[in-house]
Design an enzyme around this catalytic site. Sequence first.
Site, mmCIF file in Angstrom:
data_model
loop_
_atom_site.group_PDB
_atom_site.id
_atom_site.type_symbol
_atom_site.label_atom_id
_atom_site.label_comp_id
_atom_site.label_asym_id
_atom_site.label_seq_id
_atom_site.Cartn_x
_atom_site.Cartn_y
_atom_site.Cartn_z
ATOM 1 N N CYS A 60 1.705 5.388 1.307
ATOM 2 C CA CYS A 60 3.049 5.801 1.302
ATOM 3 C C CYS A 60 3.467 6.946 0.099
ATOM 4 C CB CYS A 60 3.983 4.753 0.972
ATOM 5 S SG CYS A 60 4.126 3.510 2.342
ATOM 6 N N ARG A 61 3.309 6.576 -1.038
ATOM 7 C CA ARG A 61 3.751 7.736 -2.064
ATOM 8 C C ARG A 61 2.824 8.693 -2.231
ATOM 9 N NH1 ARG A 61 4.817 2.683 -6.128
ATOM 10 N NH2 ARG A 61 3.135 1.975 -4.970
ATOM 11 N N SER A 62 1.435 8.388 -2.756
ATOM 12 C CA SER A 62 0.616 9.618 -3.052
ATOM 13 C C SER A 62 0.393 10.407 -1.971
ATOM 14 C CB SER A 62 -0.750 8.935 -3.743
ATOM 15 O OG SER A 62 -1.572 8.065 -2.831
ATOM 16 N N ASN A 89 -2.420 3.871 -0.934
ATOM 17 C CA ASN A 89 -2.611 5.509 -0.450
ATOM 18 C C ASN A 89 -2.051 5.653 0.959
ATOM 19 O OD1 ASN A 89 -5.525 7.499 -0.013
ATOM 20 N ND2 ASN A 89 -3.587 8.280 -0.741
ATOM 21 N N ASP A 135 8.188 1.624 -4.958
ATOM 22 C CA ASP A 135 7.374 1.287 -3.892
ATOM 23 C C ASP A 135 8.309 1.293 -2.636
ATOM 24 O OD1 ASP A 135 5.921 0.125 -2.010
ATOM 25 O OD2 ASP A 135 4.898 -1.537 -3.260
ATOM 26 N N CYS A 165 -1.337 5.582 -5.808
ATOM 27 C CA CYS A 165 -0.607 4.559 -5.731
ATOM 28 C C CYS A 165 -1.376 3.136 -5.229
ATOM 29 C CB CYS A 165 0.587 5.035 -4.864
ATOM 30 S SG CYS A 165 -0.094 5.489 -3.118
HETATM 31 P P1 4NP Z 1 1.955 2.945 -1.442
HETATM 32 O O1 4NP Z 1 2.664 1.722 -0.692
HETATM 33 O O2 4NP Z 1 1.231 2.211 -2.686
HETATM 34 O O3 4NP Z 1 2.819 3.942 -1.968
HETATM 35 O O4 4NP Z 1 1.072 3.463 -0.511
HETATM 36 C C1 4NP Z 1 2.326 0.569 -0.627
HETATM 37 C C2 4NP Z 1 1.247 0.376 0.666
HETATM 38 C C3 4NP Z 1 0.863 -0.914 1.067
HETATM 39 C C4 4NP Z 1 1.460 -2.072 0.030
HETATM 40 C C5 4NP Z 1 2.336 -1.646 -0.801
HETATM 41 C C6 4NP Z 1 2.675 -0.587 -1.339
HETATM 42 N N1 4NP Z 1 0.802 -3.348 0.725
HETATM 43 O O5 4NP Z 1 1.554 -4.153 0.015
HETATM 44 O O6 4NP Z 1 0.114 -3.435 1.562
#
Ligand code: 4NP
Length: 157
Positions: free
Chosen positions: A13-15, A11, A126, A8
């Site tokens: 939240c989702r993954s 790394n 997201d 993702c």
């Molecule tokens: P992830 O979520 O891709 O599921 O880990 C996010 C984590 C950080 C950000 C966006 C989405 N960010 O903009 O910092």
Amino acid sequence: MYRILLVCLGNICRSPLAEAVFHDVMARRGLASMLKVDSAAIGRSHLKEKPDRRAIACALSRGYRHIEQIRSRPVKAQDFLQFDLILAMDESVLRALQRQCPQDARHKLDLFLRFAGHEGEAEVPDPYYGNAEGFTKVLDLCESGVTAIVQKLNLPS
Ligand code: 4NP
């Protein structure tokens, strides 16, 4: 040994949620010697961090304790050689992977939910700028996706 990398943006939240669910299923079904699952970031803004505290809380509420072991790491060139399957959580992550991936490894790339044969949405949304409900929705999608992928790969259940 079959190797899956979950990717993702951050790394955090989702993954990690998907990795934690995989880890739990593998432990319960004795698949650890057959399957290796890791997760990584396409972005670089949260490297070496623990998962987002909302992701940790959501995972722990369903008993997925492996989430606490995960630290964000970037996708590396050797991942495209070492993993058999590289699954992106959304279309923009998939496009970023396609740009980095050597031509002869492109067949390893897919969307997590599309590979899982999920009906309806193909992207895991997201949750970062949302609320706890968004994380619950992500975890629900991870649970159904992981179950479908383990079935699809024909691993013992
Ligand atoms: P992830 O979520 O891709 O599921 O880990 C996010 C984590 C950080 C950000 C966006 C989405 N960010 O903009 O910092």
